[in-house]
Design an enzyme around this catalytic site. Structure first.
Site, short mmCIF file in Angstrom:
data_model
loop_
_atom_site.label_atom_id
_atom_site.label_comp_id
_atom_site.label_asym_id
_atom_site.label_seq_id
_atom_site.Cartn_x
_atom_site.Cartn_y
_atom_site.Cartn_z
CD GLU A 245 30.41 45.18 46.94
OE1 GLU A 245 29.93 44.17 46.42
OE2 GLU A 245 31.59 45.52 46.77
CE LYS A 247 30.43 36.44 54.07
NZ LYS A 247 29.80 35.60 53.06
NE ARG A 252 33.87 36.31 45.43
CZ ARG A 252 34.96 36.57 46.13
NH1 ARG A 252 35.20 35.94 47.26
NH2 ARG A 252 35.83 37.47 45.69
CD GLU A 295 28.01 34.97 46.96
OE1 GLU A 295 29.11 35.59 46.89
OE2 GLU A 295 27.79 34.09 47.79
CE LYS A 426 34.67 35.56 56.30
NZ LYS A 426 34.57 34.27 55.67
#
Lengths: 558, 348
Positions: A245, A247, A252, A295, A426
């Protein structure tokens, strides 16, 4: 003496009061190893009074009482008691680098006998009560407290007053210590102490009691956090096991709907429901008993679909205009619209989904978002890729989408607690960089006390230098020492704590984003600026120019 | 009329007497306040110092022309009357009193006002002009009574011993190390010394002082000895591979800079003891007032703050740039290697 160790044999066996909390803080602040800190906390939890324990949990999980007095008033009262001119107080402050410690060091010896030893909760609850009192009342309380305390107690008391409690104890460490003391699983403890509760009115038993805590409908789950991927993704194995996905660069958060009420939490465990009217419709649209991880992003919805969603994610700088505001104007709503990009499904039908594999949670999440069908709730798209090289080149396009890179999540992964290695990674893009010269320096704080470590940098604009950013991190201790020595030998002028420095040292400054700003002389504001490296190989006339910076703004600042 | 002392790029210069005090560049005649390396540089033709300082200079600078005097003994150089007075900083450390044409100037060198039992107690000297250091010239520096600090050091050692850990005290080799040895006497334990401290120990013994028995650490010293033992090492050894032999150990840095938490954290030390050989804020003020001086020059340390404060309290004062200390306001611990030694001497 502040840094002297307190022999463990001297810790009281039971009870404690404020002095034993002060002792704990001193042990925590001087301990060099994580285990020592954990032991000290566990020991404290094993003997402290229950009500003090509740406050310690509150303090180390970001639930401090509101600040009741400004730094400048505290400084004035301290100067009065110590009979010092304000400028000397300020010199001292810039050398110590910590307000609470400066005051503790400057106050005269205690001259009042405390009537009885007070507890931690006594002081904190006094703060709560004094919140709306007149300054004179506050002054009388605070100065009396000071004059009954030794240096260590004053330091801790001032830390409580000023809010900043950064002594290297994370919420996670506190949770681990608490779990050890009450013999429970840390993730269970983390969940129980999350959510909304008031330390003044919550009993220790109640806080840790399963039934009582379950009653709080607003309670979020601890976030699962990813580690940075330092190696090539090929080290992760077969691409088929992984979901990729973007970042996203926002805040968050978790959206919760329980008992037909909607709650929005930030990762900082702050309840921010009211700040985002965009989410209000979700109260009707979401099924009850649900928790979604995602997010909070500035996002403009459009009809056309691209990159797996309709519309465009806007830079963090746009979202920033919405943070910290209680009342949102119509103009802000249209200028900085917000959506929630859903990553994961944590609770469904009032049932904890965290043990199920990501692939199953994702399917369910996709269904839910589709049914809700509202611009305020978007699905964070999955990036399809066939091999790691393809993903690598897709990752290079992150910045154009206002993403920071790519997330890699193992399809079979459970939703874990806190930062865990192995299943979630990440994979960030390289930062933007610019070569700049240091022009101002100021002394740092904490372990950089009395050392010039906070710098301001400039780029060239013809024959002028234009400052454009500050940066505080990125050098080793040894490099900081060398720069510190340079500053002392090459300072030109002194403006309060700031020194202007001969423009000679060149550094490569890295940052994650750039935005136009009329508050800065250079016309730009950077996101997460830091020193990437010291360019010993470059002279001051070889640095980048203001027009280089403006070019970056044109490409990435939209 | 020319001032009795000029601040030149070689050091404090008395033109009437044609000599320098603690010069940092090679000169013909140097009067030396004490044996720390930022005050006693090599390369001068003649050195004048206190009797206790002489063997220390010989140990550090090798053979030179040294003239030594007693405290309060009068010497004349080109008609300028010179005498040395205890400064209480380290063994032999002296203030330099100059008298010429009925004017008296005193150069403090480094000093502390508390009596450490080794360095001979600080003697206030009346003068017209006083040149003072200001290493700890901010009101945040307020020392505890040394007996309390010694007690804390001893308690810390006993606590480590209970856990079979070695206590490694980090202290400057000349001054602080000997002071600590005296403080540790009541424990009745063998104290192990790093080579650099051992060398200074010998020099101090040759100056006629008695110190507690010690043992030198050599590569041959058996490992079994470290369990629960006491070691004194210089700052340069802290964090070096040399320290590995003491594992498991606890380190305790003994320095005035440990007054501020951030410094202790930066050093990554297990314990910090704010034990200093310099005067604290009150000590500096008391010393300045006791001289009765009409004018005070402030050197190395927090000179701008201390000098401004003196001016505001009615004592005419100015700051002076010297090469003592490392540099203004710099605590030790993150030093570039080349100035490591000077740094140690100043803070530690």
């Amino acid at each position: 003496m502040i840094n002297e160790p307190i022999p463990k044999s001297e810790l009281p066996a039971t009870g404690g009061g404020f002095l034993s909390f002060a002792t704990l803080v001193n042990v925590l602040a001087s301990a060099t190893k994580t285990n020592e800190k954990l032991d000290a906390l566990t020991h404290y939890f094993s003997y402290a009074e229950d009500h003090d324990k509740v406050w310690v949990i509150a303090l180390f999980s970001g639930r401090r009482p509101k600040r009741i007095v400004s730094s400048s008033l505290l400084s004035l009262w301290c100067c009065g008691l110590a009979n010092l001119p304000l400028w000397l107080y300020e010199e001292s402050y810039h050398t110590v680098g910590d307000l609470a410690e400066t005051i503790a060091l400057l106050l005269p010896e205690k001259n009042e006998q405390a009537i009885q030893p007070q507890s931690l909760s006594y002081f904190l609850e006094q703060f709560v009560q004094l919140e709306k009192a007149a300054d004179e009342t506050k002054k009388s309380f605070i100065t009396h407290c000071w004059m009954q305390m030794n240096r260590d107690e004053r330091f801790v008391f001032n830390k409580l007053l000023t809010g900043g409690f950064r002594i290297g104890v994370s919420q996670k460490m506190m949770v681990n210590a608490l779990a050890k003391t009450v013999k429970a699983n840390p993730s269970v403890i983390a969940h129980r102490i999350s959510g909304k509760w008031d330390p003044s009115t919550t009993a220790f038993e109640e806080l840790l009691n399963e039934h009582a805590s379950a009653a709080d409908a607003s309670k979020p789950y601890p976030f699962y956090l990813a580690y940075a991927l330092d190696e090539e993704p090929a080290s992760l194995g077969d691409t088929k096991d992984w979901q990729a996905e973007w970042k996203w660069d926002g805040i968050r958060g978790q959206i919760i709907k329980r008992n037909n009420e909607l709650f929005v939490w930030s990762r900082g465990e702050e309840l921010i429901t009211e700040k985002f009217p965009e989410y209000f419709p979700l109260k009707e649209l979401l099924p009850d008993g649900i928790v979604i991880d995602g997010e909070i992003l500035a996002y403009r919805h459009t009809a056309a679909a691209a990159n797996g969603f309709h519309g465009a994610v806007l830079p963090f700088a746009i979202l920033q205009t919405r943070i910290g505001r209680k009342n949102i104007s119509r103009k802000q709503l249209s200028g900085a619209p917000v959506a929630f990009f859903a990553y994961d499904l944590i609770e469904y039908n009032y049932e904890d989904q965290r043990k199920r594999p990501l692939s199953e949670r994702r399917l369910l999440l996709e269904d839910i978002v589709a049914v809700v069908n509202n611009a305020g709730l978007q699905l964070s798209p999955v990036i399809s890729f066939n091999n790691w090289n393809e993903l690598k080149s897709l990752r290079e396009t992150s910045r154009a989408l206002n993403a920071e890179g790519v997330m890699l999540k193992r399809k079979a992964s459970a939703y874990q607690v806190g930062r865990k290695v192995g299943d979630w990674w990440k994979w960030k893009i390289d930062p933007l960089t610019i070569d700049a010269v240091m022009v101002y320096a100021q002394k740092g704080h904490g372990r950089r006390s009395n050392l010039y470590t906070d710098y301001t940098f400039a780029v060239k604009d013809d024959d002028k230098l234009v400052t454009f950013t500050k940066a505080y991190s990125g050098l080793t201790d040894k490099e900081f020492a060398q720069v510190d020595a340079f500053v002392k030998r090459n300072s030109i002028e002194k403006f309060g704590p700031v020194r202007t420095v001969k423009p000679e040292l060149v550094f490569e400054i890295a940052f994650e984003g750039i935005a136009a700003s009329n508050r800065h002389k250079s016309g730009v504001a950077l996101r997460f600026p830091r020193i990437l490296r010291w360019r010993h190989d470059k002279k001051a006339d070889e640095i980048n120019t203001l027009s280089d910076l403006k070019k970056l703004l044109e490409v990435y600042g939209k | 009329m020319e001032p009795l002392i000029l601040f030149t790029n070689k050091g404090l210069y008395c033109s009437a007497g044609n000599f320098y005090i603690d010069p940092w560049k090679p000169v013909a005649n140097a009067v030396i306040t004490h044996a720390h390396s930022d005050h006693a540089k090599p390369g001068h033709e003649k050195y004048l110092c206190h009797r206790f300082t002489k063997p220390l200079l010989q140990a550090r600078l090798g053979p030179n022309y040294y003239q030594s005097v007693e405290w309060n003994e009068t010497v004349f150089i080109n008609g300028v009357k010179i005498s040395l007075h205890p400064a209480g900083h380290i063994i032999g450390s002296s203030q330099i009193r100059l008298e010429y044409n009925d004017e008296v100037w005193v150069v403090s060198g480094d000093y502390k006002t508390a009596d450490d039992g080794l360095s001979t107690a600080f003697e206030p000297v009346r003068c017209h002009v006083f040149i003072t250091e200001s290493t700890f010239g901010l009101p945040i520096y307020k020392w505890q009574p040394q007996e309390e600090i010694y007690n804390n050091v001893r308690k810390w050692i006993l606590e480590n011993k209970q856990q079979n850990k070695t206590s490694v005290l980090i202290a400057y080799s000349l001054g602080k190390a000997q002071r600590l040895l005296k403080a540790l006497e009541p424990l009745n334990e063998t104290v192990y010394l790093h080579g650099a401290i051992w060398n200074m120990h010998q020099a101090v013994l040759s100056a006629g002082f008695t110190l507690p028995a010690v043992e030198r650490i050599t590569p041959e010293t058996g490992k079994e000895k470290w369990k629960g033992a006491i070691v004194i090492a210089p700052p340069g050894a802290d964090g070096s591979p040399w320290m590995k032999r003491f594992d498991p150990c606890e380190t305790g840095v003994c320095s005035g800079w440990m007054q501020v938490r951030g410094n202790a954290r930066r050093r990554n030390t297990d314990a910090g003891f704010a034990l200093s050989d310099h005067a604290d804020w009150e000590g500096l003020l008391t010393a300045v007032k006791a001289t009765g001086a009409l004018k005070v020059f402030v050197t190395h340390g927090f000179q701008s703050a201390f000098s401004r404060y003196l001016n505001e309290t009615g004592i005419e004062s100015a700051e002076v740039k010297t090469e003592y200390g490392n540099d203004e306001e710099e605590p030790p611990g993150l030093a570039p290697e080349q100035s490591e030694q000077i740094k140690e001497e100043h803070g530690l």
